[in-house]
Structures are given as C-alpha cells and as structure tokens.
Design a protein around this motif. Sequence first.
Motif, mmCIF file in Angstrom:
data_model
loop_
_atom_site.group_PDB
_atom_site.id
_atom_site.type_symbol
_atom_site.label_atom_id
_atom_site.label_comp_id
_atom_site.label_asym_id
_atom_site.label_seq_id
_atom_site.Cartn_x
_atom_site.Cartn_y
_atom_site.Cartn_z
ATOM 1 N N GLY A 57 -5.975 3.881 -0.654
ATOM 2 C CA GLY A 57 -5.600 5.081 -1.530
ATOM 3 C C GLY A 57 -6.878 5.048 -2.246
ATOM 4 O O GLY A 57 -7.533 3.510 -2.205
ATOM 5 N N ARG A 62 -1.675 0.048 -0.421
ATOM 6 C CA ARG A 62 -0.994 0.745 -0.790
ATOM 7 C C ARG A 62 -0.085 0.298 0.035
ATOM 8 O O ARG A 62 1.476 0.614 0.596
ATOM 9 N N ILE A 89 0.541 9.606 -5.592
ATOM 10 C CA ILE A 89 -0.566 10.146 -4.365
ATOM 11 C C ILE A 89 -1.533 10.715 -5.094
ATOM 12 O O ILE A 89 -1.961 11.949 -5.535
ATOM 13 N N GLU A 90 -2.672 10.252 -5.312
ATOM 14 C CA GLU A 90 -4.125 10.679 -5.851
ATOM 15 C C GLU A 90 -4.671 11.753 -4.512
ATOM 16 O O GLU A 90 -4.842 11.124 -3.601
ATOM 17 N N TRP A 94 -8.832 9.119 1.341
ATOM 18 C CA TRP A 94 -7.584 7.611 1.355
ATOM 19 C C TRP A 94 -7.990 7.571 3.050
ATOM 20 O O TRP A 94 -8.570 7.396 3.812
#
Length: 286
Positions: A57, A62, A89-90, A94
Amino acid sequence: MRQLFEGRLTLEDMATHVAHQFKVPKGTGTIRVAFTHEPRHPGVGPIAHQLSISIYGPNGARGTRHNNADQNPIISSLWASPGYLKGPIEPGEWLVEIDVHRILPPGGVTYQIEFTCEIAEIQTIDMEPLPKALQAARRRGPGWYTGDLHGHTFHSDGDYSPAEYLSVAHQRGYDFIALTDHNTSSALPEIRQLAGNTITVIAGVELTTFNGHSLVLGKEDWIDWRVKDGTTMSGSVRSLQQAGALFYYRPPKGRGTPVLYGLSLGAFRYVARTSAPCGNLESGMD
C-alpha cells in the motif's frame, strides 16, 4: 470498483517481481485480489511452478503468502487473509507483485489478476473460533530453557494454524518458540494472544529470497526480502544487526553441511547465553 490485469510469464521471468499498479479510491473498506495462472504445473515431474502474490500500500507492505495454494488475499482494516496485514485501506496507488520463485520449462504461463475495491469492511471470514489462551505460568530466572527457533504456520507454507502450532509446542513442554513464517509476521499477534503468559513467543521471519533462505529473530516489523533497486542482502543484514536482530543462515534438512549446522547451533547458544528477546516447529515437525 474492479481492475483486471493479464499477462504471460516466460522462463526469462524466473526470479523477478512482476508488478502491477492499481488505484484504490477513498472510502474503500476492503480490497480483494484474485490471482489465477495456467498451467499450474509444467506437465512432467513432481514440482510445480511457484508464484506468490505480495501487496504493497502507499504506507508500506501489506503481506505475502509464500508457497501456499491460496493466492487470493482479502485485506480490510479489521481482518486480513493469512499472510497479510489488516489495517486502514489508504486511498491512492497500491502495488501487487507476482513473486516468480520458479517457472519450469517450457514456460509460457498465462496469468490473470482481478483487483476489487469494496466499501464494506470485512470483519472476518468463516473460520474456527480461537481457543482460549493458555493459562500455565511462564518459567523465569536463570536456567536451561527448551524451545524451537524455526517454525511455520499456514500464514506461509506450513500446515498448522497458529493455534495448532502453539498447541504442539505446549504439549512438548517448550518454554519458547520462534515464529518464522516466510517473508511475513502476520501470525504473530494471534499466536501471542493465545500464548498468554505461558510460552515466550519470539518474533521472527524466514527471509525467502530467490537465491536462498535465512532466519531473522527479534524483529517485529516487516523486513524487505527483495534484492532490487540497488539494494543488497549484505546491506540488509548489517541494518538488521545494527537494529539488534539476530541473523543466521537456515540449515538444510537432514544431514547438511557442518558449517551450516554450526551456524544454527551458534545462534541457539547466543540466544540462551544472552537471554536475547529474540526465544523447528515445521509443519511436519522435522
């Protein structure tokens, strides 16, 4: 929101990281990755192609699930598939990488990665409930302690759940265990919760590169096992040792070389002598 990637792996892709970027919109609660490849086996011999999925991420790694048949991770802020890390969950860019550990002749493996973003937050997938934490008192003070410095769960390529792993260690009367799944420490919180005040659980990882394996004890954060973009394993080892971790080469199974077994025994004696905060439960208990 759904994003799809397709490609083909040849023999030249062996020992590489095949990367795909994907966008995660704001407000995403859960991401799902579905990875398939064909053929899964080259058609001859007992050894198959070996591909793993790693996810990164905007704020870092992750997780990965090395050498496991399930390469379809789910990640949310409340739960993640074994091998992967739950957390916020930014939104943003990703990265999903296919870690090509092994492609066998004749090559020509086609793959598909489907990436899905959902608003809802997955809290858990149907799994057996966790047993109660162990209650026996942990041994303390000077003396000889028995334990295991190398063990895997199904968070990588082991057969045991964290609870089963801990149960066997308890049955054997171990005072400590080191959890050393391949390239991930995702099982550590659960196994520590289950261990309670009974068995000392040492953080660890088996760094599983394309060129060999080694163990790191006493480091809880994720360790980048990749050698790329100008990095070297020697540099990583120096950084780990400066941070207080213990690094040693993984000995082979069976009757391996005396040099490697000497390194393993030396690491055990170092931990016993210094009582370092870094304490071989393999899936087959070898």
